[in-house]
Design a protein around this motif. Structure first.
Motif, short mmCIF file in Angstrom:
data_model
loop_
_atom_site.label_atom_id
_atom_site.label_comp_id
_atom_site.label_asym_id
_atom_site.label_seq_id
_atom_site.Cartn_x
_atom_site.Cartn_y
_atom_site.Cartn_z
N PHE A 193 -1.99 3.19 -2.34
CA PHE A 193 -2.55 3.08 -3.29
C PHE A 193 -1.51 4.55 -3.53
O PHE A 193 -1.02 5.05 -2.65
CB PHE A 193 -4.19 3.52 -3.52
N ASN A 194 -1.94 5.11 -4.94
CA ASN A 194 -0.70 6.57 -5.60
C ASN A 194 -0.88 7.57 -4.27
O ASN A 194 -0.10 7.78 -4.20
CB ASN A 194 -1.13 6.64 -6.84
N ASP A 195 -2.28 8.18 -3.75
CA ASP A 195 -2.16 9.40 -2.39
C ASP A 195 -1.44 8.59 -1.46
O ASP A 195 -2.19 9.02 -0.02
CB ASP A 195 -3.22 10.03 -3.31
N GLN A 196 -1.15 8.40 -1.60
CA GLN A 196 -0.28 7.32 0.06
C GLN A 196 -1.30 6.69 0.49
O GLN A 196 -1.14 6.69 1.86
CB GLN A 196 0.18 8.78 0.77
N LEU A 197 -2.70 6.53 0.52
CA LEU A 197 -4.01 5.93 1.06
C LEU A 197 -3.54 4.31 1.32
O LEU A 197 -3.22 3.52 0.48
CB LEU A 197 -4.83 5.95 -0.09
N THR A 198 -3.57 4.03 2.55
CA THR A 198 -3.44 2.95 2.93
C THR A 198 -4.58 2.37 3.37
O THR A 198 -5.58 2.73 3.70
CB THR A 198 -2.03 2.71 4.04
N VAL A 199 -5.47 1.28 2.17
CA VAL A 199 -6.70 0.18 2.91
C VAL A 199 -6.32 -0.55 3.62
O VAL A 199 -5.30 -1.65 2.89
CB VAL A 199 -7.42 -0.02 1.79
N ALA A 200 -6.03 -1.32 5.07
CA ALA A 200 -6.37 -2.44 5.45
C ALA A 200 -7.51 -3.39 5.18
O ALA A 200 -8.53 -3.02 5.13
CB ALA A 200 -6.45 -1.94 7.27
N ALA A 201 -6.68 -4.69 5.82
CA ALA A 201 -7.59 -5.78 5.10
C ALA A 201 -8.28 -5.88 6.23
O ALA A 201 -7.72 -6.20 8.07
CB ALA A 201 -6.74 -7.01 5.15
N ALA A 202 -9.66 -6.09 6.92
CA ALA A 202 -10.11 -6.42 7.49
C ALA A 202 -11.28 -8.36 7.60
O ALA A 202 -11.33 -8.54 6.38
CB ALA A 202 -11.67 -6.31 8.17
N THR A 203 -10.33 -9.40 8.58
CA THR A 203 -10.94 -10.46 8.03
C THR A 203 -11.44 -11.23 8.65
O THR A 203 -12.45 -12.17 8.53
CB THR A 203 -9.42 -10.90 9.22
#
Lengths: 298, 624
Positions: free
Chosen positions: B579-589
């Motif tokens: 995302f814009n604010d360098q935020l990374t959201v990892a996916a959970a399987t």
């Protein structure tokens, strides 16, 4: 066409009377009266049946000296004969309120009638007492002979239960009026908190062989309890709260059997007999089967 | 793991135990039963075994069972639950991806990705606690709210059951914007995103909330059509192009690509597809009246996604370009005469059409003629006259947009213009930009060439007259005219055709304000009204297929909508979102474990205790 004979009593059928006429009470102890009777006494008596010899002692009745032996050996011997003594059969019928349950009193009256007939037909003296009645305890004075059957039946039929006197106090009251040795046939449920040991001792000491018949109703032998109940004692009106639980009944049966064993022991220790039966048992089976097999009558 | 309670306040109901016990003993009315003697029963009750704690318990078992039942009911009313999530959300928007890739099967006759998402979401709905609310949001190319924030299981399940896959690419930003809008009225701090991960890795969005990204397993092997277009070839023919692509896990397969017109196969080509291959197929199609072509991919092996196996292309009717050029602009007419399939008007003995594809004129009144492209020669557009004046001096071009389609291969170097446009202020460029103009060529003191798009019309303004310049004598002039024609061909849709995408349908050529009924795939039915220009715009087309538009008894018009998305066909799944604010959201399987509600278990236990109590009360005592 044969007209059926009229019934002598509502307690016993004519057929039962005929069958009883062929039977006798079997008494193990010789607590008998001095009067002549049809039962053989332990001591030598005056019957015609030879029993034994014994040495002559001064004062003996010379009529009993065997002169044939005296003539042969020049020594006097006395002939002894079996003494046929009179037996007093006392019928004690518990007529307290607890006996009104499940036809217990009715069976007790019939059993008492049967024992009475056995006594009268055997030539014994028979008396009857109602224990634990509402008023003063009715009593049939000692009587004998077949002709007394009618009085016996009338007395027994007239017994009305409903009193609250415990059986042990009834026995004590009976002993205050009674005299004579013989057999005391006690018919009761023996469900009393009182001291039966003392009562049986008193009976034994009075020279009475104890024939104890315990009558219990089917609900006493196999009670069924559902939920929470309040038991009311028929005699004392005391209450007891009971809640159905599985082990409760097993404990009840345990105590009932212990009570029965205690009564058996009390009787046997005093050379008596004890029998516990259900009030639902047929009369004929009790008298002509059970009592005969147990050796009460022969 | 100790349970927590959502309605701890209901614990006051435990106070009901006091009246229960009191009433039990007060109202315990035992049936009175007369018995001959209590002698034996007294002995029994005096027995130590009867008075043991267990026996006492059994004697009051009914009371204890009633206490147990009441306690269980109160516990159930306190709404216990097992906490299986690190953080519980009382209000949770659920963003459900329903883009085309969610329709991919895991294997033949298997489940779609959306089916898997529905299954996991149903479990979450079933385990929803009374203080929790869900808001279902479905998103493909656009996002829509399925339910408000609600705890109503039936409403949530109904909305979920009615959800179907849309044959559109996914746009997560739409869903996030919708979630952000929801948060303004009903705040929340977490959002659950359920997707197969076929999303753009970068999202232009500043997250005001936390995202739990739950990714389902990807679909199986897939090949599909990712591009379908046609280009006009010399001789009135069309070159039809079809491009295929496969998923990353695609297995080699064989099949056939059919080109169909009105359910007849007009061309086909056998294929042998391998992993990573992206064949581009070309077909030659004779020109003629307009037609709707269907490209259909038939594979001999399992193909997880069917929505990308067909595509529709509307090929326009082949006709010459109509150009209006006044007679005195001889240079233009001369250059146009060398081009094929161009009809230049006015012509002698030929009626002039009312609508042109291209108008080239130095008369201001000609600029009002209806046309897709208008090129004004030496005319300053009225709205620019306050910004630019023309002086009669010579000038030269300083710079020009070489990448503009109009000026490709056109050199303005050393071209002398006898008209000199002069900007009236230093902020002229900004003012022109605000007016929608783009400067194509810049002179010494002002713009030389502008263009502006107004609706579907492209207006080109040459602020100098070509007759007063050396441009007609340069080699670039016929190229410039050819570029004009190509632009007009492109704007008129005569040069090339692109297959329409799913999402939004558009069509034109209807009577103004005409009522049009539209039917399409998946029982699509809709009636819309054309605008004042006779155009239909903004019509949702969620499924790929051939849509038929019928307006007021006229001939039906076919418009195709195709998926044509490389990302959807490739079934590529991202493992994280940036995302814009360098935020990374990892996916959970692994599927998220929702809190497990326990009230129904406890209520069932209470019911069992009630049955036991009834049985205990009714059963006769055991006989020995």
């Amino acid at each position: 066409m044969t007209v059926p004979a009229p019934q002598l009593t509502a307690l016993l059928s004519n057929r039962d009377l005929d069958r009883l006429a062929r039977l006798r009470l079997k008494v193990s102890r010789r607590f008998t009266n001095r009067g002549r009777g049809e039962h053989l006494g332990v001591k030598g008596g005056t019957s015609t049946e030879f029993c034994d010899y014994r040495d002559y002692t001064a004062g003996d009745d010379v009529r009993f000296v065997d002169w044939n032996i005296f003539a042969r050996i020049q020594r006097p011997y006395l002939k002894q004969f079996h003494q046929e003594e009179e037996l007093h059969v006392a019928l004690l019928v518990d007529a307290s309120r607890s006996m009104l349950f499940e036809e217990k009193l009715a069976l007790a009256q019939r059993l008492a009638a049967a024992f009475g007939v056995l006594g009268l037909r055997g030539g014994e003296k028979v008396s009857a007492y109602a224990l634990g009645t509402a008023g003063p305890s009715p009593r049939l004075q000692p009587t004998r002979g077949r002709s007394a059957q009618g009085k016996l039946f009338t007395f027994l039929e007239s017994i009305e239960g409903g009193g609250d006197t415990p059986v042990e106090r009834g026995i004590e009251g009976f002993l205050r009026q009674h005299s004579g040795r013989g057999v005391a046939v006690v018919i009761s449920d023996f469900l009393t908190d009182g001291d039966l040991r003392r009562s049986f001792n008193l009976l034994h000491n009075a020279g009475l062989e104890i024939y104890a018949v315990q009558l219990l109703g089917p609900s006493e032998l196999a009670p069924e309890i559902t939920g929470d109940l309040r038991f009311v004692d028929s005699e004392t009106a005391a209450n007891l709260d009971i809640s159905a639980a599985g082990d409760l009944l097993s404990l009840y049966h345990e105590y009932r059997r212990a009570h029965e064993a205690q009564l058996t022991a009390l009787c046997q220790q005093r050379s008596g007999k004890f029998l516990s039966i259900s009030s639902a048992e047929p009369f004929e089976r009790v008298v002509f089967d059970l009592l005969r097999r147990r050796g009460w009558i022969v | 793991m100790l349970p927590a309670f959502t309605s701890l306040g209901n614990a006051w109901l435990f106070a009901l135990l006091v009246p229960l016990v009191v009433f039990y003993f007060l109202k315990l009315k035992r049936p009175r039963v007369a018995i001959p003697s209590l002698m034996l029963w007294r002995q029994v009750l005096n027995d130590q075994r009867v008075n043991s704690p267990f026996q006492r318990f059994k004697r009051n078992l009914l009371l204890l069972l009633q206490i147990l039942i009441l306690a269980l009911l109160v516990l159930a009313a306190m709404q216990p639950f097992l906490r299986r999530e690190a953080a519980r959300a009382h209000r949770l928007p659920v963003l459900i991806d329903i883009s085309a890739s969610m329709g991919a099967l895991d294997h033949a006759h298997g489940n779609t990705r959306l089916d898997e998402v529905k299954r996991s979401l149903r479990e979450r709905i079933d385990g929803l606690l009374p203080d929790q609310e869900l808001c279902l949001v479905a998103f493909g190319k656009t996002a829509r709210r399925l339910t408000p924030f609600t705890n109503n299981h039936r409403e949530l399940r109904d909305a979920l059951d009615g959800l179907t896959v849309e044959d559109v690419p996914s746009d997560i930003e739409e869903a996030l914007r919708l979630a952000q809008a929801l948060g303004r009225t009903e705040p929340f701090d977490r959002v659950l995103l359920l997707s197969d991960g076929n999303l753009p890795t970068q999202a232009n969005f500043e997250l005001p909330f936390q995202i739990d990204f739950q990714k389902t397993a990807p679909g199986g092997s897939n090949f599909g059509i990712v591009a379908f277009s046609a280009r006009r070839a010399p001789g009135g023919h069309w070159q039809v192009f079809v491009q295929l692509a496969g998923s990353a896990n695609a297995e080699s397969s064989t099949g056939t690509l059919e080109l169909r017109q009105q359910d007849k196969v007009i061309a086909h080509e056998d294929l042998s597809l391998t992993r990573g291959s992206s064949p581009r197929l070309a077909f030659d199609l004779a020109g003629g009246p307009g037609a709707v072509l269907e490209a259909r991919l038939r594979l001999n092996d399992f193909d997880s996604l069917t929505s990308d196996d067909s595509a529709w292309l509307t090929v326009p009717a082949t006709r010459p370009l109509t150009v209006y050029v006044p007679d005195h602009l001889a240079g233009y007419r001369h250059a146009l005469a060398a081009l094929e399939d161009v009809n230049v008007f006015p012509q002698a003995d030929t009626p002039t059409p009312a609508v042109f594809d291209l108008v080239i004129s130095d008369h201001e009144e000609d600029m009002t003629k209806p046309a897709r492209v208008r090129c004004a020669i030496g005319i300053i557009p009225p709205d620019v006259r306050s910004l630019v004046t023309v002086e009669g001096k010579s000038s030269q071009a300083i710079d020009w947009r070489r990448d503009s389609p109009l000026l490709q291969h056109v050199s303005l170097r050393d071209v002398v213009f006898m008209d000199q446009p002069v900007s009236t202020g230093v902020t002229t460029e900004d003012a022109l930009a605000q007016l929608g103009y783009e400067i194509l060529a810049q002179g010494e003191h002002g713009p030389l060439m502008l263009d502006k798009r107004t609706g579907e019309t492209l207006s080109i303004a040459l602020l100098f007259h070509t007759d007063r310049s050396t441009l007609p004598y340069r080699v670039g002039f016929p190229i410039f005219v050819s570029n004009l024609v190509q632009t007009a061909l492109h704007e008129s849709g005569l040069a090339e055709a692109e297959a329409g995408h799913t999402g939004v349908l558009s069509a034109e050529g209807f009577n103004p304000n005409a009522s049009c009924s539209i039917s399409g795939p998946a029982n699509y039915r809709r009636t819309v009204q054309a605008d004042e220009q006779g155009r239909l715009t903004g019509i949702p087309a969620p499924h790929a297929g051939d849509y038929t538009i019928t307006a007021g008894g006229g001939l039906p018009q076919s418009v195709g909508a195709s998926l044509l998305s490389l990302s959807e066909t490739s079934l590529a799944a991202v493992d994280q979102l940036q995302f814009n604010d360098q935020l990374t959201v990892a996916a959970a399987t692994a599927p998220a474990k929702s809190d497990r509600t326990l009230w129904w278990i406890i209520a069932f236990a209470a019911f069992l205790a009630l049955l036991v109590e009834w049985w205990w009360f009714q059963r006769p005592a055991r006989a020995v």
